[in-house]
Every structure is written in structure tokens, then in C-alpha cells.
Design a protein around this motif. Structure first.
Motif, mmCIF file in Angstrom:
data_model
loop_
_atom_site.group_PDB
_atom_site.id
_atom_site.type_symbol
_atom_site.label_atom_id
_atom_site.label_comp_id
_atom_site.label_asym_id
_atom_site.label_seq_id
_atom_site.Cartn_x
_atom_site.Cartn_y
_atom_site.Cartn_z
ATOM 1 N N ASN A 2 -4.331 7.471 -1.618
ATOM 2 C CA ASN A 2 -4.206 6.513 -0.541
ATOM 3 C C ASN A 2 -2.752 6.414 -0.062
ATOM 4 O O ASN A 2 -1.830 6.523 -0.860
ATOM 5 N N GLN A 4 -0.831 3.889 1.187
ATOM 6 C CA GLN A 4 0.035 2.765 0.852
ATOM 7 C C GLN A 4 0.563 2.918 -0.573
ATOM 8 O O GLN A 4 -0.082 3.523 -1.416
ATOM 9 N N SER A 6 1.705 1.220 -4.116
ATOM 10 C CA SER A 6 1.637 0.014 -4.935
ATOM 11 C C SER A 6 2.865 -0.016 -5.838
ATOM 12 O O SER A 6 3.569 0.974 -5.961
ATOM 13 N N CYS A 75 -2.812 -5.421 -9.563
ATOM 14 C CA CYS A 75 -2.256 -4.439 -8.625
ATOM 15 C C CYS A 75 -0.744 -4.600 -8.471
ATOM 16 O O CYS A 75 -0.058 -3.675 -8.052
ATOM 17 N N ARG A 76 -0.226 -5.782 -8.818
ATOM 18 C CA ARG A 76 1.225 -6.021 -8.692
ATOM 19 C C ARG A 76 1.997 -5.641 -9.948
ATOM 20 O O ARG A 76 3.220 -5.790 -9.981
ATOM 21 N N GLU A 97 -9.494 -3.760 0.141
ATOM 22 C CA GLU A 97 -8.174 -3.458 0.723
ATOM 23 C C GLU A 97 -7.127 -3.318 -0.372
ATOM 24 O O GLU A 97 -6.284 -2.421 -0.332
ATOM 25 N N LEU A 98 -7.194 -4.201 -1.360
ATOM 26 C CA LEU A 98 -6.249 -4.106 -2.485
ATOM 27 C C LEU A 98 -6.417 -2.775 -3.215
ATOM 28 O O LEU A 98 -5.440 -2.109 -3.564
ATOM 29 N N LYS A 100 -7.388 -0.050 -2.103
ATOM 30 C CA LYS A 100 -6.854 1.070 -1.313
ATOM 31 C C LYS A 100 -5.338 1.182 -1.435
ATOM 32 O O LYS A 100 -4.757 2.177 -1.023
ATOM 33 N N SER A 101 -4.689 0.162 -2.008
ATOM 34 C CA SER A 101 -3.242 0.256 -2.214
ATOM 35 C C SER A 101 -2.912 0.860 -3.580
ATOM 36 O O SER A 101 -1.740 1.119 -3.871
ATOM 37 N N GLN A 103 -2.744 3.839 -6.357
ATOM 38 C CA GLN A 103 -2.525 5.274 -6.138
ATOM 39 C C GLN A 103 -3.800 6.093 -6.363
ATOM 40 O O GLN A 103 -4.122 6.976 -5.579
#
Ligand code: S3P
Length: 184
Positions: A2, A4, A6, A75-76, A97-98, A100-101, A103
């Protein structure tokens, strides 16, 4: 992969109940030298309740809310994690959506009949964290399979068919397909 980025190169396992996300995830994390997080375990830790208790005392909506908060935090995380996402993590659009962020999002998939065999027709109630399968587990799994297939496909960067594979074989396939090497 993806586009974006992270905070760290997390690898999230998604897929229906019975595909082996937790078992595979724990061993895969060990192989990679990454940390491991299972969203159901984390829900248990942050809420002080089991998945079943949340469903029974507060309802599925509340469970999905806590699940979302756990995914946001996961995710953070600043260091690489293998994250075993529970089967329903793809239901909310904001979760997708998360995801998709992240890897790598690896969808563990198998034909429905394989999952039904794995979950079994046994007294599912003994299986504490799957209250959605208490009644008619095969029918419920079929409904979930139909409803969620496109959602897993939407978020996945890679798909692995786990039919007939041992845990180690699934791990090898994941490592091969994402191009990462085991450190142990
Ligand atoms: C669920 C899957 C379960 C658990 C809960 C709901 C689902 O996790 O979060 O029972 O909606 O698919 P596993 O996929 O780890 O079994």
C-alpha cells in the motif's frame, strides 16, 4: 504494497475465524524478530473483559468500538509488529482505511468447507471468544464468508490460501510472497 506509510512496517493478518491468524502471527513474529499483537487479546487487556463478556454485557457495537480503538493504537506502534486482526476487523470502513496504511496486509483464506471443518460442529460455546458462532456455526460462517470476502480483498496486499497447509508452510508462503527473511 500500500502506498501510505505507517509508523513502522507492520504486517497485519486478516481473515475469517479458523484461518489460523493468531497461531501463524505469533510464530511469524518470532521468525521475523518483530513484536506480536492479537487484537482480541488487546481488547481483553484494555477493557478488562473477555470478548464474550463484552458481547454479552455491552453488545457487538461496543465490541466493534473497542476493536477500532485497539486497531488505531496498534497501527501507530513505532516498532514493527505482526498484528493478528480478528475476523470482523474489516467490517468498519474506518478500519479498512487504517489497514490500508499498514505496509503488509496478508489475507489468510481457505474454501468455506475447510473453515467449517476447522471450526467444527462442536459445542462452540466452549470457545470463549467466538460468541457469534454459538448458534448454527456453519451457517454463520457461511454468511460471514459471503459478506466479508470482498472486504478482505479490499484491504489485502497479499492473499494466502491456507487449505491443507501446516502452520510452518503458511509462514514460509507469507515470507516468500512479501519478500522478508526470517531472522531465526
Ligand atoms: C469475530 C472474530 C473473533 C472475535 C469475535 C468476533 C468476527 O476473533 O473477535 O468473536 O466477527 O469474525 P477471531 O477471528 O480471532 O476468531
Amino acid at each position: 504494497m500500500n502506498p501510505q506509510v505507517s509508523p513502522a512496517p507492520h504486517l497485519v493478518l486478516v481473515g475469517l475465524m479458523g484461518t489460523g491468524k493468531s497461531t501463524v502471527g505469533r510464530r511469524l513474529a518470532h521468525k521475523l524478530g518483530w513484536e506480536f499483537l492479537d487484537t482480541d487479546d488487546e481488547i481483553n487487556r484494555v477493557s478488562g473483559q473477555t470478548v464474550r463478556q463484552i458481547f454479552e454485557n455491552e453488545g457487538e457495537d461496543r465490541f466493534r468500538h473497542i476493536e477500532h480503538e485497539v486497531l488505531v493504537s496498534a497501527c501507530r506502534l513505532p516498532t514493527p509488529y505482526v498484528i493478528a486482526g480478528a475476523g470482523g476487523i474489516v467490517l468498519r470502513a474506518d478500519n479498512r482505511e487504517l489497514l490500508k496504511s499498514a505496509q503488509y496486509v496478508v489475507w489468510l483464506n481457505a474454501p468455506l468447507h475447510v473453515l467449517i471443518d476447522r471450526i467444527g460442529q462442536r459445542a462452540i460455546k466452549a470457545d470463549g471468544h467466538r460468541p457469534l458462532l454459538d448458534a448454527s456455526p456453519a451457517e454463520r460462517l457461511q454468511e460471514m464468508y459471503i459478506a466479508r470476502e470482498s472486504l478482505y480483498r479490499e484491504v489485502a496486499t497479499h492473499e494466502i490460501n491456507v487449505e491443507g497447509l501446516q502452520v510452518q508452510e503458511v509462514i514460509d508462503k507469507i515470507l516468500n510472497s512479501i519478500g522478508l527473511e526470517a531472522t531465526s
